[in-house]
Design a protein around this motif. Sequence first.
Motif, PDB file in Angstrom:
ATOM      1  N   UNK A 145       0.873  -1.187   0.000  1.00  0.00           N
ATOM      2  CA  UNK A 145       0.000   0.000   0.000  1.00  0.00           C
ATOM      3  C   UNK A 145       0.906   1.232   0.000  1.00  0.00           C
ATOM      4  N   UNK A 146       0.568   2.216  -0.835  1.00  0.00           N
ATOM      5  CA  UNK A 146       1.380   3.436  -0.907  1.00  0.00           C
ATOM      6  C   UNK A 146       2.531   3.367  -1.892  1.00  0.00           C
ATOM      7  N   UNK A 147       2.739   2.204  -2.541  1.00  0.00           N
ATOM      8  CA  UNK A 147       3.769   2.138  -3.588  1.00  0.00           C
ATOM      9  C   UNK A 147       3.099   2.287  -4.949  1.00  0.00           C
ATOM     10  N   UNK A 148       3.916   2.607  -5.956  1.00  0.00           N
ATOM     11  CA  UNK A 148       3.330   2.729  -7.291  1.00  0.00           C
ATOM     12  C   UNK A 148       3.244   1.338  -7.915  1.00  0.00           C
ATOM     13  N   UNK A 149       2.071   1.023  -8.449  1.00  0.00           N
ATOM     14  CA  UNK A 149       1.858  -0.302  -9.051  1.00  0.00           C
ATOM     15  C   UNK A 149       2.669  -0.387 -10.341  1.00  0.00           C
ATOM     16  N   UNK A 150       3.235  -1.574 -10.648  1.00  0.00           N
ATOM     17  CA  UNK A 150       3.997  -1.683 -11.900  1.00  0.00           C
ATOM     18  C   UNK A 150       3.099  -1.511 -13.126  1.00  0.00           C
ATOM     19  N   UNK A 151       3.738  -1.165 -14.226  1.00  0.00           N
ATOM     20  CA  UNK A 151       2.985  -1.085 -15.482  1.00  0.00           C
ATOM     21  C   UNK A 151       3.657  -1.938 -16.560  1.00  0.00           C
ATOM     22  N   UNK A 184      -1.150   4.572  -7.581  1.00  0.00           N
ATOM     23  CA  UNK A 184      -0.594   4.102  -6.322  1.00  0.00           C
ATOM     24  C   UNK A 184      -1.548   3.055  -5.760  1.00  0.00           C
ATOM     25  N   UNK A 185      -0.957   2.094  -5.027  1.00  0.00           N
ATOM     26  CA  UNK A 185      -1.765   1.036  -4.432  1.00  0.00           C
ATOM     27  C   UNK A 185      -2.524   1.618  -3.243  1.00  0.00           C
ATOM     28  N   UNK A 186      -3.843   1.502  -3.284  1.00  0.00           N
ATOM     29  CA  UNK A 186      -4.707   2.038  -2.227  1.00  0.00           C
ATOM     30  C   UNK A 186      -5.034   0.962  -1.189  1.00  0.00           C
ATOM     31  N   UNK A 187      -5.190  -0.262  -1.648  1.00  0.00           N
ATOM     32  CA  UNK A 187      -5.534  -1.357  -0.732  1.00  0.00           C
ATOM     33  C   UNK A 187      -5.255  -2.679  -1.418  1.00  0.00           C
ATOM     34  N   UNK A 188      -5.037  -3.705  -0.610  1.00  0.00           N
ATOM     35  CA  UNK A 188      -4.920  -5.051  -1.180  1.00  0.00           C
ATOM     36  C   UNK A 188      -5.891  -5.966  -0.434  1.00  0.00           C
TER      37      UNK A 188
END
Length: 499
Positions: A394-400, A485-489
């Motif tokens: 959470x809080x990291x940028x998701x890969x693309x 950005x990752x908001x939740x998992x």
Amino acid sequence: MYDVVVIGCGPVGALTANLLGARGVRTLVVERGTEPHGQPRAFSCDDEALRIYQQAGLRAEVAEGMYPPSRAEYVNARGRVFAEIALDEVDFGLGAEPLHFFDQPALEAALRRGLDRFPHVTLRTGTELVGLRQQDDRVVATLRHDGRDTEVEARYVLGADGARSTTRTAAGIALTGSSAAEPWLAVSGDVEPGATRIATTRFVCDWRRPAFVSPGAGGTHRLEFMLRDGEDPKAMTDPATVRELVAPYVDPDRFTVTRAVVYTFHTLVADRWRAGRVFLLGDAAHQMPPFLGQGLCSGLRDAANLTWRIAQVLRGDADDALLDGYEAERRPHTEEMTRTSVRLGSVFLVRHRFAAALRDAVLRAVQAVPRVRRAVRHFEFKPRPVLPGHRAPVGTMFPQPDVAVGGTRVPLDDVLGAEFAVVGPGVDAATALGWRGPVARFVRVVPPGSAARGDITTVEDVDGALTAWFAEHGTDVVVLRPDRFVHATTVATRTTAGR
Ligand SMILES: Cc1cc2nc3c(=O)[nH]c(=O)nc-3n(C[C@H](O)[C@H](O)[C@H](O)COP(=O)(O)OP(=O)(O)OC[C@H]3O[C@@H](n4cnc5c(N)ncnc54)[C@H](O)[C@@H]3O)c2cc1C
């Protein structure tokens, strides 16, 4: 009444208006100048910047003519390389090379053309903000055009009006920090094929005259030279002086100077980035030395962070507190970038012979340690896009990575759209039915060659990057914010939510 008035149509203001336009926000952009800023200042952008242009639907347009350098070298006074960033070995996983050089006038033109896509976005040039008045539910902005003042009302005013921001002054916000004592001469020009004497990107750490030289986009070249104590800035832009300075790097007879300007760099940050319904972005909020090429990139991140929040609040999907997250998230990252830029500058700008010799020796010695050498070579000292106050992922940028949709390979974000996204191997039609969050797109991730299901958008994880990410983090559903950005998992019923 407008939803938003953006003050300034430099690169940050123009991008901000595009991101608002893409979300249907009724926007007025006011720009003091009558023509786009014709001069190149920013020269490089990173993978995050390209991802943000992509969010605005403009990646192909702005990327045209950009070029990703393969190496950046630090050389000493004798031209010997003592440190190297191997950019072509670096992939931060965000869907682009880590660094690109571009032509700022071409970039700004592309961003302005982008505004034409939105009937609800209006650009008024030759118009400047001269005053602001805040009320409970709106801001009244006084605009001057042809010497005549008029008032417009908006729910929010976003000041992207640069270092001398009128918005900032009108909102009563002070700047804190310092100005570097050393002025720099920045030279841009067009170089004929074969006329380049040093073809790589170089930080010339010559204690007598530190310099930055690099080929740029589309046959251009950028050369920046620190002024020595007592040198007259005006005399430094004299064509004969410029010719002499550039000669070691390009053939001056086959180099056409398009601009030679002396700059003093600043390390400044606004005390607040929000005052009621007024927000500051880009150079209006922060200015940093250019040694990491992050001034503009930081402004683009501001726009990506703030615009989705504004759109949510205007739509009634979130309350005003969401807007406070803008400064809370962006300030620490910008300050970290600024500190790193200043640190790099202090390595680069050593001004005494013995100190420079010591620096060269120390840097050579520390790079004998493989971990340190790798950190330099692979650009690991660049601050990563991470939001404060969360536990990764959470809080990291998701890969693309690239994914395949119906057999066609596309970058992931092109499938995710402009809003929230719920993505993962565990996403199915029931996830969408049970969703109680903001407007979102639901995307199921499957291994290559799996059959798509008709009830939900399905992407094939062609290179396995998404599968590896979900395995690493022990999850199968991720909620992504519009800025990726990752908001939740989520795993089954257990959820780790961001704030
Ligand atoms: C030599 C140099 C090299 C650099 N290199 C890099 C680099 O490689 N990478 C990088 O990321 N950054 C770099 N930067 C920094 C970068 O240029 C700036 O951070 C960036 O241009 C800021 O963009 P902005 O849109 O916030 O502000 P600006 O570009 O200053 O735009 C502000 C706009 O607002 C308008 N305006 C001002 N006041 C008003 C008003 N009252 N009403 C209406 N309009 C108004 C102005 O006319 C202008 O168009 C460099 C800077 C310099 C000087």
